[in-house]
Design an enzyme around this catalytic site. Structure first.
Site, PDB file in Angstrom:
ATOM      1  N   ASP A  80       0.858  -1.047  -0.446  1.00 27.03           N
ATOM      2  CA  ASP A  80      -0.106  -0.193   0.858  1.00 27.03           C
ATOM      3  C   ASP A  80       1.076   1.008  -0.020  1.00 27.03           C
ATOM      4  O   ASP A  80       0.753   2.074  -0.763  1.00 27.03           O
ATOM      5  CB  ASP A  80      -0.968  -0.323   1.388  1.00 27.03           C
ATOM      6  CG  ASP A  80      -1.477  -1.329   1.123  1.00 27.03           C
ATOM      7  OD1 ASP A  80      -2.031  -1.143  -0.246  1.00 27.03           O
ATOM      8  OD2 ASP A  80      -2.694  -0.343   2.287  1.00 27.03           O
ATOM      9  N   CYS A 192       5.919  -2.658   7.869  1.00 26.16           N
ATOM     10  CA  CYS A 192       5.724  -1.344   8.571  1.00 26.16           C
ATOM     11  C   CYS A 192       5.874  -1.195  10.615  1.00 26.16           C
ATOM     12  O   CYS A 192       5.095  -2.389  10.756  1.00 26.16           O
ATOM     13  CB  CYS A 192       5.290  -0.383   8.205  1.00 26.16           C
ATOM     14  SG  CYS A 192       5.526  -0.162   6.029  1.00 26.16           S
ATOM     15  N   GLU A 439      -6.665   4.137   0.196  1.00 25.23           N
ATOM     16  CA  GLU A 439      -6.680   4.773   1.973  1.00 25.23           C
ATOM     17  C   GLU A 439      -6.040   6.373   1.251  1.00 25.23           C
ATOM     18  O   GLU A 439      -5.861   6.644   0.155  1.00 25.23           O
ATOM     19  CB  GLU A 439      -5.420   3.904   2.253  1.00 25.23           C
ATOM     20  CG  GLU A 439      -5.376   2.380   2.914  1.00 25.23           C
ATOM     21  CD  GLU A 439      -4.178   1.630   2.981  1.00 25.23           C
ATOM     22  OE1 GLU A 439      -4.610   1.025   4.247  1.00 25.23           O
ATOM     23  OE2 GLU A 439      -3.355   2.549   2.936  1.00 25.23           O
ATOM     24  N   SER A 464      -5.806   5.247   6.448  1.00 25.17           N
ATOM     25  CA  SER A 464      -4.076   3.813   6.137  1.00 25.17           C
ATOM     26  C   SER A 464      -4.643   3.270   7.467  1.00 25.17           C
ATOM     27  O   SER A 464      -4.486   3.882   8.332  1.00 25.17           O
ATOM     28  CB  SER A 464      -2.820   4.400   5.947  1.00 25.17           C
ATOM     29  OG  SER A 464      -1.724   4.051   6.854  1.00 25.17           O
TER      30      SER A 464
END
Length: 541
Positions: A80, A192, A439, A464
């Site tokens: 993403d 992440c 997003e 997000s």
């Protein structure tokens, strides 16, 4: 076993010949010997997936040592962050594609059970959907979080870079300073480092009972992750022999526990998209009201980025999901896991190793859970990550600034046309409108980077897991199908009241209806897959 139909009989001799071509020997055709699929989302594009091939080798070794036969195939994975604001409309549709991928491979090849090796936002939910749909023995191995980056004493992640972009756009940082952050933020393999969607869904997977203990928070680069891969390979063979299937694990109790943990840790609002989709594949209905009900009675006991200063490594060092479960042990409902243990027993056997990272229930960071569901004349339902909202921005009222795409709002922010007190409306970005429900991290981070603390953002798209601030997403019904967001014009006064769960525009019902009759969705360029996705959304029962 499903594979036994291939292993004996005259009619399936051609099948066996083809399996021999990929390396199977006589003993691999022994009746009762499990054939195990491994859905591997390894690629060299996505940081969360660049190490998965190494994990798959350990999964295979575990399968072989337990007496099974491993087969591997590839699964796509969209990052993403890498597609954000460029072309990320395919990200959410990829979830269904991944579920279909697993269904195709498992059923076409008569496999007995499978391991999903995954890590990022839509891949993990897609695999869990496939698990519920097929109801064949399955384990999900999530690849683990990335270590946080560092610049001096400051912890960094990809959201740090997105917000730095906002600072550059309004003159609060130089491009040279942005480059320094860019080069330090993401040091290597893993999803992440904050509690964004990928790690939120890993936590949900472990709580649902579909991954081995500690899998969700163990770092990608940790030797423990390799051990978990081997253990997953061994366990799947045992699950096949016992015929313990996902629908026996992902029960109503399991989803109840997952929503509770989600509220306690302050997970991504995208869990409100993914958990209901997974539950549906298991024959269970989840509503947004269940999320809000749980939030009202579950305190938020973790403040992981973007809500607070901690990162996933801190949560792992504090005891991980088992420690969170330990805090909630008296509230949990009995539910099976792939470990062979009840989730309540795992909770009771765990210890909290840091009372500040995982606070006691009587000393929470926030009295309610992570997600609030807002309703009003602008929405039958919408979601906001309330634990990532500044207390001063929990109640806002201001003029609408209406945009139908990200580029125009980013230009307005760069030109300093967005002021404190404004309410940005980003519409026609829902599942059908975009299509694909992208997003809105780029504009939300730009607003944060610009230092605008009292600017709300509303969208029928989504945010997000790294979003912070008064950002209300998933507004239903979406503008494209005649939702009231399509009636809003610049200057209309919008009221956002998170504690009261209200989202309203100061317009009469008659005026909204009159405006909607004249509303016209913008034209969108669409790939063939996006055209099919929109068609399916609009024709869904």
């Amino acid at each position: 076993m499903k594979s036994d139909r291939i292993k004996r009989g005259v009619e399936t001799a051609p099948h066996r010949a083809l399996f021999r071509a990929v390396g199977l020997k006589d003993d691999d055709f022994r009746l009762g010997k499990p054939w195990i699929g491994i859905a591997n989302s390894y690629n060299t594009i996505v940081p969360g997936h660049i190490h998965l091939n190494k994990l798959v080798q350990e999964v295979k070794r575990g399968v072989l040592d337990a007496g099974g036969v491993p087969f591997e195939w590839g699964v796509p994975g969209v990052c993403d962050g890498e597609s954000m604001g460029v072309e990320m409309r395919l990200s959410l549709p990829s979830r269904e594609h991944i579920a279909d991928n697993v269904e195709i491979m498992m059923l076409s090849h008569s496999l007995d059970g499978w391991v999903g090796v995954t890590n990022c936002d839509k891949i993990t939910p897609g695999m869990l959907m496939a698990a519920g749909r097929l109801d064949l023995p399955a384990i999900i191995l999530t690849g683990g979080p990335m270590k946080a980056g560092h610049m001096g004493k400051e912890s960094l992640d990809v959201i740090s870079v997105f917000e730095e972009v906002g600072k550059v756009r309004v003159g609060k940082a130089t491009e040279k300073e942005m480059l320094e952050v860019e080069c330090c933020a993401c040091p290597g393999a893993g999803s992440c480092a904050g509690l964004f969607t990928a790690n939120s869904m890993a936590c949900m997977t472990e709580t649902l009972g579909m991954s081995v203990t500690d899998c969700a928070t163990t770092l990608a680069i940790s030797p423990e992750k390799m051990k978990q891969a081997y253990e997953s390979g061994k366990r799947i063979v045992e699950l096949v022999k016992k015929n313990l299937t996902p629908r026996q694990i992902m029960t109503k109790n399991a989803f109840y526990n997952a929503i509770m943990v989600d509220m306690a840790i302050g997970g991504s609002t995208n869990t409100a998209l993914h958990l209901p989709a997974i539950a549906k594949e298991c024959g269970i209905e989840l509503s947004l009201d269940q999320f809000d009900e749980m939030a009202r009675k579950t305190p938020n006991i973790c403040h992981i980025r973007p809500s607070g200063p901690y990162v996933m490594e801190d949560l792992d060092n504090a005891g991980g999901i088992p420690a969170v479960l330990n805090r909630l042990k008296d509230r949990l409902k009995s539910s099976a896991t792939v470990n062979g243990l009840d989730i309540v027993d795992i909770a009771k056997g765990a210890k909290v190793l840091n009372d500040e990272v995982i606070r006691p229930l009587d000393r929470p960071f926030y009295k309610e859970g992570g997600i609030a569901v807002l309703k009003g004349n602008l929405a039958k339902a919408s979601v906001v990550k309330q634990t990532a909202v500044d207390p001063e921005a929990m109640v806002l009222s201001g003029p609408a600034r209406v945009f139908d795409n990200e580029d125009t709002v980013m230009k307005a922010i760069a030109e300093k046309k967005i002021k404190e007190g404004d309410v940005i409306v980003l519409r026609y970005l829902g599942p059908a409108g975009a299509p694909g429900m992208p997003e809105m991290l780029t504009p939300t981070s730009a607003v944060m980077g610009a230092g605008l603390k009292k600017v709300a953002i509303l969208t029928d798209g989504r945010f997000s897991g790294g979003t912070r601030g008064p950002c209300v997403g998933h507004i239903e019904p979406e503008a494209f199908v005649g939702g009231p967001l399509a009636a809003v014009k610049d200057g209309d006064i919008i009221e956002v009241n998170i504690p009261a769960r209200k989202l309203n525009v100061k317009l009469s019902d008659a005026e909204i209806k009159e405006r909607l009759a004249k509303a016209k969705p913008p034209e969108r360029k669409m790939s063939p897959m996006l055209k099919r996705y929109r068609h399916n959304i609009l024709n869904a029962c």
